[in-house]
Design a protein around this motif. Structure first.
Motif, PDB file in Angstrom:
ATOM      1  N   LEU A  39     -16.997 -23.520   0.378  1.00 22.42           N
ATOM      2  CA  LEU A  39     -17.421 -24.869  -0.003  1.00 22.42           C
ATOM      3  C   LEU A  39     -17.841 -24.897  -1.473  1.00 22.42           C
ATOM      4  CD1 LEU A  39     -18.155 -27.798   0.626  1.00 22.42           C
ATOM      5  CD2 LEU A  39     -20.387 -26.986   1.444  1.00 22.42           C
ATOM      6  N   SER A  42     -14.718 -24.875  -3.637  1.00 27.09           N
ATOM      7  CA  SER A  42     -14.075 -26.184  -3.643  1.00 27.09           C
ATOM      8  C   SER A  42     -14.840 -27.164  -4.523  1.00 27.09           C
ATOM      9  CB  SER A  42     -13.986 -26.716  -2.208  1.00 27.09           C
ATOM     10  OG  SER A  42     -13.287 -27.938  -2.167  1.00 27.09           O
ATOM     11  N   SER A  43     -16.157 -27.131  -4.424  1.00 28.57           N
ATOM     12  CA  SER A  43     -16.993 -28.017  -5.232  1.00 28.57           C
ATOM     13  C   SER A  43     -16.884 -27.696  -6.716  1.00 28.57           C
ATOM     14  CB  SER A  43     -18.451 -27.902  -4.771  1.00 28.57           C
ATOM     15  OG  SER A  43     -19.300 -28.676  -5.590  1.00 28.57           O
ATOM     16  N   GLU A  47     -15.571 -30.665  -9.209  1.00 23.75           N
ATOM     17  CA  GLU A  47     -16.620 -31.469  -9.831  1.00 23.75           C
ATOM     18  C   GLU A  47     -16.230 -32.038 -11.195  1.00 23.75           C
ATOM     19  OE1 GLU A  47     -18.679 -30.785 -12.593  1.00 23.75           O
ATOM     20  OE2 GLU A  47     -17.650 -28.917 -13.130  1.00 23.75           O
ATOM     21  N   ARG A 207      -6.950 -34.550  -0.441  1.00 26.06           N
ATOM     22  CA  ARG A 207      -8.315 -34.668  -0.952  1.00 26.06           C
ATOM     23  C   ARG A 207      -8.434 -36.028  -1.627  1.00 26.06           C
ATOM     24  NH1 ARG A 207     -11.663 -33.884  -5.377  1.00 26.06           N
ATOM     25  NH2 ARG A 207     -13.376 -32.386  -5.077  1.00 26.06           N
ATOM     26  N   GLU A 209     -11.026 -38.829  -3.465  1.00 23.44           N
ATOM     27  CA  GLU A 209     -12.341 -39.014  -4.083  1.00 23.44           C
ATOM     28  C   GLU A 209     -12.391 -40.366  -4.771  1.00 23.44           C
ATOM     29  OE1 GLU A 209     -15.444 -36.746  -7.127  1.00 23.44           O
ATOM     30  OE2 GLU A 209     -13.395 -36.005  -6.892  1.00 23.44           O
ATOM     31  N   LEU A 221     -17.632 -33.141  -4.334  1.00 21.81           N
ATOM     32  CA  LEU A 221     -17.089 -33.114  -2.978  1.00 21.81           C
ATOM     33  C   LEU A 221     -16.240 -34.362  -2.736  1.00 21.81           C
ATOM     34  CD1 LEU A 221     -20.209 -31.908  -0.968  1.00 21.81           C
ATOM     35  CD2 LEU A 221     -18.323 -30.538  -1.871  1.00 21.81           C
ATOM     36  N   TYR A 245     -13.943 -32.755   5.509  1.00 21.88           N
ATOM     37  CA  TYR A 245     -14.799 -33.612   4.697  1.00 21.88           C
ATOM     38  C   TYR A 245     -14.689 -35.055   5.178  1.00 21.88           C
ATOM     39  CZ  TYR A 245     -14.571 -29.687   1.365  1.00 21.88           C
ATOM     40  OH  TYR A 245     -14.622 -28.447   0.769  1.00 21.88           O
ATOM     41  N   SER A 247     -17.016 -39.107   4.728  1.00 24.71           N
ATOM     42  CA  SER A 247     -18.103 -39.744   3.994  1.00 24.71           C
ATOM     43  C   SER A 247     -18.497 -41.063   4.633  1.00 24.71           C
ATOM     44  CB  SER A 247     -17.715 -39.968   2.531  1.00 24.71           C
ATOM     45  OG  SER A 247     -16.611 -40.850   2.445  1.00 24.71           O
ATOM     46  N   VAL A 255     -19.715 -32.254   5.494  1.00 25.32           N
ATOM     47  CA  VAL A 255     -18.723 -31.179   5.538  1.00 25.32           C
ATOM     48  C   VAL A 255     -18.982 -30.331   6.787  1.00 25.32           C
ATOM     49  CG1 VAL A 255     -17.631 -29.262   4.320  1.00 25.32           C
ATOM     50  CG2 VAL A 255     -18.733 -31.110   3.015  1.00 25.32           C
ATOM     51  N   GLN A 268     -22.791 -29.474   5.088  1.00 22.33           N
ATOM     52  CA  GLN A 268     -23.335 -30.484   4.164  1.00 22.33           C
ATOM     53  C   GLN A 268     -23.724 -31.711   4.953  1.00 22.33           C
ATOM     54  OE1 GLN A 268     -23.596 -30.260   0.807  1.00 22.33           O
ATOM     55  NE2 GLN A 268     -23.875 -32.356   0.124  1.00 22.33           N
TER      56      GLN A 268
END
Length: 268
Positions: A39, A42-43, A47, A207, A209, A221, A245, A247, A255, A268
């Motif tokens: 994790l 990945s972060s 980021e 992924r 975001e 994340l 993941y 949200s 997570v 998470q």
């Protein structure tokens, strides 16, 4: 016969110790810690991705307050270079919770049309107590598709343990009214984890975001993704962990890890 038995016994003892050593390596690997390290990797990779999705003209017109942490934005028109300096904050009120320091340097000197590329590199840069070093290269595939490649991108913790990765990703920019509102990413990476084991990751589900979430105090994340990680054990064995993941609200990321032994762990 009595003289032969010790000769046979000694190699068996060595073999027994060797097998026991391999078994201990597996048993003593805390896979919950291993999942947490994945994790973090990945972060650390994700980021700063948003910074590379903006172009040179975006930065020329941008105020420091727009970026998380209010870093100083230094523009060099001559060589089309942008330096984002998190060690020199500009204009933010209150405590900086982005956990960034150092500089991100974007070089747009080779960007002119779709056959061009630009780079992002780190200078004395850290995020959440991880020093990040290396260079990432980006190029246009089409109007909304950007390809990223990198080799030996390094994340080093305060205890000087390192993760090193290389990868190739495709990013789809999501626009609304001509403005960047999100990024959708597919691709894979490989490398070595802090204890020297080979690792690889593929995005089983893209992924995704949102820009509004990147601009919060807890970037790094995705709002949604499924990552499948493989980690080497005694050759040729590997084990697999999956990270999920999701949200809510809309930037509170959860997570969950599905570990190789079937357990589920909330990270998470």
């Amino acid at each position: 016969m009595k003289r032969i038995l010790p000769l046979l016994f000694f190699p068996l003892v060595l073999l027994s110790f060797s097998c026991q050593e391999d078994t201990d390596r597996v048993i003593h690997t805390d896979i919950t810690v291993e999942a947490t390290q994945l994790l973090q990797t990945s972060s650390n990779w994700g980021e700063s991705l948003f910074f590379a999705m903006l172009d040179f003209e975006d930065y020329r017109q941008m105020e420091s307050e727009y970026l998380p942490g209010c870093p100083e934005i230094q523009i060099s028109d001559g060589d089309r270079r942008v330096t984002i300096d998190f060690s020199n904050k500009k204009g933010c009120d209150g405590e900086d919770k982005t956990f960034r320091s150092g500089k991100i340097i974007l070089d747009f000197s080779q960007q002119s049309g779709f056959l061009s590329f630009w780079t992002m590199r780190y200078e004395n840069y850290s995020f959440k107590n991880f020093k990040i070093s290396g260079e990432r290269r980006f190029s246009f595939v089409n109007l909304t598709q950007i390809k990223e490649t990198f080799e030996n991108l390094t994340f080093e913790s305060e205890k000087e343990v390192r993760t090193v990765i290389s990868g190739e990703f495709n990013h789809s920019t999501i626009l609304s009214g001509g403005l960047l509102t999100g990024i959708r990413t597919s691709g894979s990476l490989e490398g070595t984890n802090p204890v020297g084991r080979s690792i690889s990751m593929i995005l089983q589900a893209p992924r995704e975001e949102k820009v509004e979430c990147f601009l919060t105090d807890e970037p790094g994340l995705p709002n949604s993704a499924i990552e499948i990680w493989e980690i080497s054990r005694t050759s040729p064995q590997t084990i697999s962990h999956s990270l999920f993941y999701s949200s809510t609200n809309p930037c509170l990321v959860q997570v969950e890890a599905l570990l190789s032994d079937g357990r589920r762990l909330q990270l998470q």
